[in-house]
Design an enzyme around this catalytic site. Structure first.
Site, PDB file in Angstrom:
ATOM      1  N   VAL A 182       0.723  -1.208   0.092  1.00 60.04           N
ATOM      2  CA  VAL A 182       0.212   0.029   0.016  1.00 60.04           C
ATOM      3  C   VAL A 182       0.785   1.434   0.023  1.00 60.04           C
ATOM      4  O   VAL A 182       0.524   2.209  -0.691  1.00 60.04           O
ATOM      5  CB  VAL A 182      -1.008   0.021   1.307  1.00 60.04           C
ATOM      6  CG1 VAL A 182      -1.650   1.382   1.416  1.00 60.04           C
ATOM      7  CG2 VAL A 182      -2.096  -1.156   1.211  1.00 60.04           C
TER       8      VAL A 182
ATOM      9  N   LYS B 299      16.173  -1.901  -0.816  1.00 58.36           N
ATOM     10  CA  LYS B 299      14.859  -2.055  -1.387  1.00 58.36           C
ATOM     11  C   LYS B 299      14.094  -0.862  -1.663  1.00 58.36           C
ATOM     12  O   LYS B 299      13.233  -0.458  -2.796  1.00 58.36           O
ATOM     13  CB  LYS B 299      14.014  -2.767  -0.101  1.00 58.36           C
ATOM     14  CG  LYS B 299      14.428  -4.124   0.012  1.00 58.36           C
ATOM     15  CD  LYS B 299      13.752  -4.761   1.224  1.00 58.36           C
ATOM     16  CE  LYS B 299      13.992  -6.153   1.356  1.00 58.36           C
ATOM     17  NZ  LYS B 299      13.194  -6.984   2.453  1.00 58.36           N
TER      18      LYS B 299
ATOM     19  N   ASP C 217      14.071   3.004  10.911  1.00 59.56           N
ATOM     20  CA  ASP C 217      13.729   1.559  11.182  1.00 59.56           C
ATOM     21  C   ASP C 217      12.606   1.570  12.491  1.00 59.56           C
ATOM     22  O   ASP C 217      12.940   2.134  13.567  1.00 59.56           O
ATOM     23  CB  ASP C 217      15.030   0.879  11.913  1.00 59.56           C
ATOM     24  CG  ASP C 217      14.865  -0.532  12.493  1.00 59.56           C
ATOM     25  OD1 ASP C 217      13.498  -0.932  12.441  1.00 59.56           O
ATOM     26  OD2 ASP C 217      15.720  -1.248  12.756  1.00 59.56           O
TER      27      ASP C 217
ATOM     28  N   ASN D 183       1.964   4.715   7.279  1.00 59.24           N
ATOM     29  CA  ASN D 183       1.697   3.610   6.676  1.00 59.24           C
ATOM     30  C   ASN D 183       2.042   2.273   7.011  1.00 59.24           C
ATOM     31  O   ASN D 183       1.569   1.159   7.229  1.00 59.24           O
ATOM     32  CB  ASN D 183       1.595   3.731   5.246  1.00 59.24           C
ATOM     33  CG  ASN D 183       1.538   2.508   4.465  1.00 59.24           C
ATOM     34  OD1 ASN D 183       0.482   1.885   3.751  1.00 59.24           O
ATOM     35  ND2 ASN D 183       2.817   2.043   4.064  1.00 59.24           N
TER      36      ASN D 183
ATOM     37  N   TYR E 245      -2.315  -7.221  17.473  1.00 57.92           N
ATOM     38  CA  TYR E 245      -2.452  -6.318  16.378  1.00 57.92           C
ATOM     39  C   TYR E 245      -3.575  -5.569  16.431  1.00 57.92           C
ATOM     40  O   TYR E 245      -3.444  -4.355  16.109  1.00 57.92           O
ATOM     41  CB  TYR E 245      -2.796  -7.420  15.047  1.00 57.92           C
ATOM     42  CG  TYR E 245      -2.965  -6.629  13.899  1.00 57.92           C
ATOM     43  CD1 TYR E 245      -1.992  -5.913  13.290  1.00 57.92           C
ATOM     44  CD2 TYR E 245      -4.518  -6.715  13.272  1.00 57.92           C
ATOM     45  CE1 TYR E 245      -2.475  -5.402  12.114  1.00 57.92           C
ATOM     46  CE2 TYR E 245      -4.472  -6.042  12.069  1.00 57.92           C
ATOM     47  CZ  TYR E 245      -3.533  -5.497  11.549  1.00 57.92           C
ATOM     48  OH  TYR E 245      -3.846  -4.715  10.326  1.00 57.92           O
TER      49      TYR E 245
ATOM     50  N   LYS F  17      -3.740  -1.260  16.281  1.00 56.67           N
ATOM     51  CA  LYS F  17      -4.699  -0.902  15.201  1.00 56.67           C
ATOM     52  C   LYS F  17      -5.839   0.208  15.949  1.00 56.67           C
ATOM     53  O   LYS F  17      -6.220   1.371  15.609  1.00 56.67           O
ATOM     54  CB  LYS F  17      -5.529  -1.581  14.598  1.00 56.67           C
ATOM     55  CG  LYS F  17      -4.581  -2.483  13.518  1.00 56.67           C
ATOM     56  CD  LYS F  17      -3.873  -1.780  12.418  1.00 56.67           C
ATOM     57  CE  LYS F  17      -2.511  -1.388  12.591  1.00 56.67           C
ATOM     58  NZ  LYS F  17      -1.911  -0.613  11.604  1.00 56.67           N
TER      59      LYS F  17
END
Length: 314
Positions: A26, A50, A73, A100, A185, A189
């Protein structure tokens, strides 16, 4: 050529954005869309190799893409602080920040800072990054004459926030060592949503004059996507294979739509600031704990205190 965006997005020439986790999934498509529309975009990522490969891919389609690597990081809070300082040495303006980067349902692990990996990567590091960029965000708003929607912060969250502990944020056991991977998780969120809401309260269009009102915020759920995030999860690989086979996942580019919409589209309005969005650029009420403003304030205070203990906010 990719299909048109499902909302208006004018030229972003002269505007500056920062997207964490911008080298893949994303985040990559968020960077790509902003760059295609003329913005200067900083790609926050850990790996130089990357990131540079991702930038090369973007420039292969858009040779004029003004995209730059910003190393950070998220498992190292000092690295995040250094990244914010590095950004401010390069730029005097920041029109949009997209928090993100994230990991999902990973096995229990602690960062070098002593926090559970998902909690730090998804929530805590983005909080400290935003904190250290608030001065440049506010200056940008002032330079834009306080123009409505000229400066925005977007937190990428998930409908997985519904997996959080019943209390939303377990301050007594913030690392949730004995809980399941999805509870950890979910807590991270919920943290993302509460961050967007409290930031809106303190700095947004409904804030006080003394709080330098005007920064618009949003928490966005990108949808269920076929990205590298799924490869990090602790559940068996066959589950992802099955979900992919039955078409349960959307393409990663679709997942970027909400982020791009919230951070740059004129169709995102003042009444949308501080809200939670699901795919299709639709507002939705998050869980009860994720819209608890008392909890949002408590989390902000807890976070600030924890980071001050570590001398990360000075």
């Amino acid at each position: 050529m990719a299909p048109a965006l499902p909302f208006a997005l004018p030229s972003l020439a002269g505007k500056v954005y920062l997207v964490t986790g911008g080298n893949t999934g994303v985040g990559f498509h968020t960077v790509d869309e902003l760059a295609k529309h003329g913005a200067r975009v900083y790609m926050g990522a850990r790996s130089p190799g990357k990131a540079e490969a991702a930038i090369k891919t973007i420039r292969a389609e858009t040779p004029t893409a003004d995209v730059h690597f910003l190393q950070m990081d998220l498992m190292d809070l000092h690295s995040v602080v250094a990244a914010a300082k590095s950004f401010k040495e390069k730029e005097t303006k920041l029109h949009g920040l997209v928090n993100n980067a994230g990991i999902m349902a990973t096995p229990y692990a602690l960062s070098g800072d002593g926090f559970e990996a998902q909690w730090q990567t998804n929530y805590l590091s983005h909080w400290v990054l935003t904190w250290h960029l608030l001065d440049v965000l506010v200056r940008t708003l002032q330079a834009e004459g306080g123009a409505a929607g000229s400066v925005r912060v977007v937190d990428v969250t998930s409908d997985g926030h519904n997996f959080a502990p019943k209390v939303g944020i377990d301050f007594k056991d913030i690392n949730l060592e004995k809980a399941g991977v999805f509870a950890r998780y979910g807590q991270s969120k919920v943290g993302n949503i509460l961050h967007a809401k409290q930031l809106n309260k303190l700095y947004g269009p409904s804030g006080s004059e003394t709080a330098k009102k005007g920064i618009w915020t949003a928490a966005v759920h990108p949808g269920h996507l076929d990205t590298n995030l799924n490869k990090q999860t602790a559940f068996p690989k066959f589950v992802n294979t099955l979900l992919r086979a039955v078409g349960a996942y959307s393409p990663p580019r679709d997942g970027a739509f909400n982020s791009v919409f919230a951070v740059a589209s004129p169709e995102f309005k003042v009444a949308d600031s501080g809200e939670y969005f699901v795919p299709g650029q639709k507002k939705k009420q998050p869980s009860k704990v994720a819209r608890d403003m008392e909890l949002a304030g408590r989390l902000w205070k807890w976070t600030e205190e924890e980071l001050r203990k570590r001398e990360l906010l000075d």
